[in-house]
Write an enzyme that holds these catalytic residues in place. Sequence first.
Site, short mmCIF file in Angstrom:
data_model
loop_
_atom_site.label_atom_id
_atom_site.label_comp_id
_atom_site.label_asym_id
_atom_site.label_seq_id
_atom_site.Cartn_x
_atom_site.Cartn_y
_atom_site.Cartn_z
N CYS A 130 -12.61 32.63 28.39
CA CYS A 130 -12.78 31.20 28.65
C CYS A 130 -11.57 30.51 28.04
O CYS A 130 -10.66 31.17 27.54
CB CYS A 130 -14.10 30.69 28.07
SG CYS A 130 -14.23 30.93 26.29
N THR A 131 -11.54 29.20 28.08
CA THR A 131 -10.31 28.49 27.67
C THR A 131 -10.00 28.69 26.19
O THR A 131 -8.88 29.00 25.81
CB THR A 131 -10.44 26.98 27.97
OG1 THR A 131 -10.81 26.84 29.33
CG2 THR A 131 -9.13 26.26 27.72
#
Length: 325
Positions: free
Chosen positions: A172-173
Amino acid sequence: MSKGLMRSPPLCFTIIQYSGPLADARSYFEWLREDDRFSDILVQISPALSGHAFPKLKVQFKPLVQVDGGIAHLPLLNPSMRATPLEPSEWNKRVEALSRSCDAFSGNVNSDCIILDLRNGYEWDIGHFHGAQRPEVDCFRSTSFGLSETEVNNSDPLADVDKEKTDVLMYCTGGIRCDVYSTILRKKGFKKLYTLKGGVSHYLENEGPVEWIGNLFVFDSRLSLPPASYNPRSTAQTCDLQHAIKKEKFAKCYLCGSVVQELRHRNCANLDCNLLFLCCSDCVSSFRGCCCSTCMTAPRLRPVLPGHQRYKKWHLYRDLEKQPS
Ligand SMILES: [Zn+2]
Ligand SMILES: [Zn+2]
């Protein structure tokens, strides 16, 4: 330099994001880490391409990850219930090996390993790891990856994987969503779970855009950052972006399906819709910045903005209407 996102128990993650001149940001967090209370802090320095990325200081105590059912019941503090974090260099090796072993562009799946994008669908649309499927939902909160108890959902990349044997590489980010989601998958019986430590932003800083295609979606006014802004040394994108766009069917206009020139979302001009969507320049002008013809007739319409600008408070546009033309 501003913006602190600070986590309180139960997750006990403390994250700070800075934007500012690199040397200043680094010396500030070194100074901060000398204090025992902040010694285990995770610091992310976010590049600002023009002006200040975070004009306001924000200090928040709130869950960064929201999943249906909440997170209070999850064993977040038990490391054995979370995935094994991989350093960016290790992640790089794994993803490259996966690329070599199967042609992700043609949809052939390696049954020993899967890459799971845990962000929202619209984030995948402007950039993702080679071989990661588009998330099935526009909002991660309602994702069902790996969670379906009864029926097999064809769009669920975990539907047919062997829970005992398959390596699940999650990203994820910023890395936190994966930590939370991995506890859910662990409880569901998935054994070989791995996360990208520090998320994509940390990876791009360290490894450059190897195996990464496109830009990275960010949740502030910049919306989209090219990999080079995380790692100025990486001048050339190793993956052929045009080839990838053609094969992976991403970077498409939400309205007409043509390939967009700029990997950057815009908000629908209808304030009451505000949908984040990708749009080609022809559709921006023919739909006047809206996401559909219905929004074009909405009462609270804002003017069409150039792609790099974001809407401000509604009263600015409402008051514009009242001025004589
Ligand atoms: Zn279009
Ligand atoms: Zn709309």
